[in-house]
Motif scaffolding. Sequence first.
Motif, PDB file in Angstrom:
ATOM      1  N   MET A 103       0.847  -1.182   0.000  1.00 58.56           N
ATOM      2  CA  MET A 103       0.000   0.000   0.000  1.00 58.56           C
ATOM      3  C   MET A 103       0.887   1.239   0.000  1.00 58.56           C
ATOM      4  SD  MET A 103      -3.049   1.239   0.027  1.00 58.56           S
ATOM      5  CE  MET A 103      -3.941   2.722   0.459  1.00 58.56           C
ATOM      6  N   THR A 104       0.651   2.135  -0.965  1.00 55.05           N
ATOM      7  CA  THR A 104       1.444   3.348  -1.077  1.00 55.05           C
ATOM      8  C   THR A 104       0.720   4.501  -0.399  1.00 55.05           C
ATOM      9  OG1 THR A 104       2.349   2.589  -3.181  1.00 55.05           O
ATOM     10  CG2 THR A 104       2.555   4.913  -2.688  1.00 55.05           C
ATOM     11  N   VAL A 105       1.435   5.284   0.390  1.00 53.70           N
ATOM     12  CA  VAL A 105       0.851   6.451   1.038  1.00 53.70           C
ATOM     13  C   VAL A 105       1.649   7.682   0.647  1.00 53.70           C
ATOM     14  CG1 VAL A 105      -0.097   5.170   2.982  1.00 53.70           C
ATOM     15  CG2 VAL A 105       2.230   6.051   3.131  1.00 53.70           C
ATOM     16  N   GLY A 113       4.717  20.667  -9.452  1.00 51.28           N
ATOM     17  CA  GLY A 113       4.358  20.103  -8.154  1.00 51.28           C
ATOM     18  C   GLY A 113       4.982  20.799  -6.965  1.00 51.28           C
ATOM     19  N   LYS A 114       5.469  22.006  -7.135  1.00 50.68           N
ATOM     20  CA  LYS A 114       6.159  22.705  -6.045  1.00 50.68           C
ATOM     21  C   LYS A 114       5.217  22.988  -4.866  1.00 50.68           C
ATOM     22  CE  LYS A 114       7.452  26.143  -8.631  1.00 50.68           C
ATOM     23  NZ  LYS A 114       6.753  25.672  -9.857  1.00 50.68           N
ATOM     24  N   THR A 115       4.014  23.459  -5.179  1.00 54.96           N
ATOM     25  CA  THR A 115       3.062  23.767  -4.105  1.00 54.96           C
ATOM     26  C   THR A 115       2.607  22.500  -3.398  1.00 54.96           C
ATOM     27  OG1 THR A 115       2.288  25.793  -5.184  1.00 54.96           O
ATOM     28  CG2 THR A 115       0.791  24.749  -3.609  1.00 54.96           C
ATOM     29  N   ILE A 116       2.288  21.463  -4.155  1.00 60.52           N
ATOM     30  CA  ILE A 116       1.848  20.206  -3.536  1.00 60.52           C
ATOM     31  C   ILE A 116       2.959  19.611  -2.683  1.00 60.52           C
ATOM     32  CG2 ILE A 116       1.164  17.826  -4.048  1.00 60.52           C
ATOM     33  CD1 ILE A 116      -0.437  18.871  -6.399  1.00 60.52           C
ATOM     34  N   PHE A 117       4.212  19.676  -3.165  1.00 57.46           N
ATOM     35  CA  PHE A 117       5.335  19.190  -2.353  1.00 57.46           C
ATOM     36  C   PHE A 117       5.450  20.006  -1.068  1.00 57.46           C
ATOM     37  CE2 PHE A 117       9.799  19.772  -1.105  1.00 57.46           C
ATOM     38  CZ  PHE A 117      10.118  18.471  -0.756  1.00 57.46           C
ATOM     39  N   SER A 118       5.276  21.332  -1.159  1.00 60.93           N
ATOM     40  CA  SER A 118       5.372  22.181   0.034  1.00 60.93           C
ATOM     41  C   SER A 118       4.297  21.819   1.047  1.00 60.93           C
ATOM     42  CB  SER A 118       5.248  23.653  -0.367  1.00 60.93           C
ATOM     43  OG  SER A 118       6.276  24.029  -1.256  1.00 60.93           O
ATOM     44  N   PHE A 119       3.062  21.570   0.558  1.00 67.68           N
ATOM     45  CA  PHE A 119       2.003  21.149   1.461  1.00 67.68           C
ATOM     46  C   PHE A 119       2.330  19.806   2.115  1.00 67.68           C
ATOM     47  CE2 PHE A 119      -1.440  23.700  -0.969  1.00 67.68           C
ATOM     48  CZ  PHE A 119      -1.212  24.802  -0.149  1.00 67.68           C
ATOM     49  N   PRO A 176      -8.377  19.684  -0.011  1.00 70.06           N
ATOM     50  CA  PRO A 176      -9.134  19.541   1.244  1.00 70.06           C
ATOM     51  C   PRO A 176      -8.370  18.836   2.353  1.00 70.06           C
ATOM     52  CG  PRO A 176     -10.017  18.117  -0.506  1.00 70.06           C
ATOM     53  CD  PRO A 176      -9.048  19.044  -1.149  1.00 70.06           C
ATOM     54  N   HIS A 177      -7.451  17.946   1.995  1.00 70.77           N
ATOM     55  CA  HIS A 177      -6.710  17.208   3.027  1.00 70.77           C
ATOM     56  C   HIS A 177      -5.838  18.115   3.880  1.00 70.77           C
ATOM     57  CE1 HIS A 177      -4.058  17.501  -0.485  1.00 70.77           C
ATOM     58  NE2 HIS A 177      -3.074  17.511   0.368  1.00 70.77           N
ATOM     59  N   ILE A 178      -5.444  19.274   3.354  1.00 65.71           N
ATOM     60  CA  ILE A 178      -4.504  20.141   4.074  1.00 65.71           C
ATOM     61  C   ILE A 178      -5.160  20.774   5.297  1.00 65.71           C
ATOM     62  CG2 ILE A 178      -4.966  22.295   2.829  1.00 65.71           C
ATOM     63  CD1 ILE A 178      -1.496  20.972   3.747  1.00 65.71           C
ATOM     64  N   SER A 179      -6.505  20.858   5.309  1.00 66.29           N
ATOM     65  CA  SER A 179      -7.206  21.512   6.423  1.00 66.29           C
ATOM     66  C   SER A 179      -7.026  20.767   7.741  1.00 66.29           C
ATOM     67  CB  SER A 179      -8.699  21.645   6.109  1.00 66.29           C
ATOM     68  OG  SER A 179      -9.293  20.367   5.939  1.00 66.29           O
ATOM     69  N   LEU A 238       1.790  12.939  -8.465  1.00 68.18           N
ATOM     70  CA  LEU A 238       0.900  13.899  -7.799  1.00 68.18           C
ATOM     71  C   LEU A 238      -0.553  13.438  -7.867  1.00 68.18           C
ATOM     72  CD1 LEU A 238       2.374  17.275  -9.151  1.00 68.18           C
ATOM     73  CD2 LEU A 238       2.935  16.100  -7.018  1.00 68.18           C
ATOM     74  N   VAL A 239      -0.771  12.152  -8.065  1.00 69.35           N
ATOM     75  CA  VAL A 239      -2.132  11.611  -8.163  1.00 69.35           C
ATOM     76  C   VAL A 239      -2.906  11.911  -6.882  1.00 69.35           C
ATOM     77  CG1 VAL A 239      -3.457   9.465  -8.208  1.00 69.35           C
ATOM     78  CG2 VAL A 239      -1.639   9.827  -9.851  1.00 69.35           C
ATOM     79  N   GLY A 240      -4.132  12.374  -7.045  1.00 72.72           N
ATOM     80  CA  GLY A 240      -4.956  12.704  -5.888  1.00 72.72           C
ATOM     81  C   GLY A 240      -4.569  13.999  -5.210  1.00 72.72           C
ATOM     82  N   GLY A 241      -3.732  14.808  -5.870  1.00 69.75           N
ATOM     83  CA  GLY A 241      -3.306  16.064  -5.272  1.00 69.75           C
ATOM     84  C   GLY A 241      -2.344  15.904  -4.117  1.00 69.75           C
ATOM     85  N   ARG A 242      -1.676  14.754  -4.046  1.00 70.56           N
ATOM     86  CA  ARG A 242      -0.698  14.496  -2.981  1.00 70.56           C
ATOM     87  C   ARG A 242       0.647  14.129  -3.601  1.00 70.56           C
ATOM     88  NH1 ARG A 242      -2.943  13.215   2.051  1.00 70.56           N
ATOM     89  NH2 ARG A 242      -0.797  13.502   2.793  1.00 70.56           N
ATOM     90  N   PHE A 243       1.701  14.475  -2.901  1.00 71.49           N
ATOM     91  CA  PHE A 243       3.052  14.122  -3.340  1.00 71.49           C
ATOM     92  C   PHE A 243       3.357  12.720  -2.823  1.00 71.49           C
ATOM     93  CE2 PHE A 243       7.603  13.809  -3.177  1.00 71.49           C
ATOM     94  CZ  PHE A 243       8.063  14.552  -4.253  1.00 71.49           C
TER      95      PHE A 243
END
Length: 457
Positions: free
Chosen positions: A1-3, A31-37, A66-69, A210-215
């Motif tokens: 399982m990858t997280v 992907g700079k912003t997504i990596f930063s998050f 939404p996950h960042i909240s 960056l699938v799913g908006g996550r790094f």
Amino acid sequence: MTVPGVPEIIKEFFNIDGNNILLVKGDAGTGKTIFSFECLINLAEKSCGFYFSTRVDPEVIFKQYPHISKYLSLQNVIDATSSYSPQKSNIHEAILFSTIPEFLRELYIKTSHVKSRKEPFIVIDSIDAVCETLNVSVSTFMRDFADFIRKTKAKAIVVTEQPGKTKLDYLADGVINLACMLINGRVYREMHIEKLRAIKIQNPVIPFTLVGGRFTVAHQTVIPSLEDAIYRLKEFSNEIARIKSAMDQPATNFLISEKISGKLQPGDFILWEVEETTPKTIAVLATLRAAVGLATKNFNVVQIPPSYVYSEDLPEIYQKILGENADKIKVLIPNENFIKIFEKTLLDILETIHGNGRKSIIMFSLDALESSFEAEKAKYIANILVSEGKKNKDIVLAIAYEDLKSLPSLRKQADKVFKTFYRDGCHFIYGVQPKTPIYNLYFTSETKYFTEVLEVA
């Protein structure tokens, strides 16, 4: 399982005292912003992360990601602009500044309340936009910002879209560059590590998605020893023997992931082309897994294995894994001096197994045929296998390295074509026909089913 998560080497970098600032470079959309998050999620204590950008609305950010909240407070998403206009949210705040000292003073006020608990983790996204608003050079801002971060013992990520080496590289403790490229029209992403102070960099290139908006970091392929592979495949066989499923379902799952191929149909001819950079053991392990899974589910398997690894030992290996079920797998080793005998033996085996009423799968290595019989004769045997599969509604899988002379004619006959390549320790596969994204295909010690796939986008 990858997280999702941050590469371990980045965590190691920030855990070293004196490593305070990571410069993140890359073109727009890399992907700079997504990596930063992802760094704020994984490296900052709750309520200790701060995201500074220009003309940013927190409500928009939390809607897009939404996950960042769960990890970043609304009041810690801050508009670093001098032209503040009220937003709908009364939580939205802006730093009003006209000079660097004013900016740093406001930054200190915003972050000082967390110091009694944990160090602040600050993201500036991007330094170019902030400096444009301030009307100062990025190197001047970076010098003063770096001094502030080190004196306050905070951690920071500074995002920039400036290409190549700049003065920023020398002012930061670490530098990474995120890159996005196309491989045959498919998105592929890499992190290039240019500098990490006090860190020994063994793998300077890290593929990611960056699938799913996550790094998410692509899995490196850990190739097990033969002994470990036998043990894990035995566990694999025992596990799937307890799972009830339709007879045709294992063909999809074990030959190639349904996520990549879609549902296979009786009589399908699948061609799996392998780039020369791919370790040969990977191809062998893939066929081993497929044969074991299919035999466990009561399929007949006719296999002409790759000639480069384990081929002579396969009957014994299958016996160790499957016990009495090993007789469901018929292994044929080509002999360069006896093509007619080989052809007759092959046809006799196919006739026999079709007489017992069980479904059959044919797997063959084009490399093994061509190395034994030369290209034209290899093509002749391959055509027999494909036509027999069509006639008897058997699924046929051919594995071939892409430099083979007999490959082009087989490609024209294939119902589904997939290509696999190996880069920076990771194994990837994508569909040519039908067209699919690139997937990371990997073996891990934790994987119950021996292989997993992760979409790259």
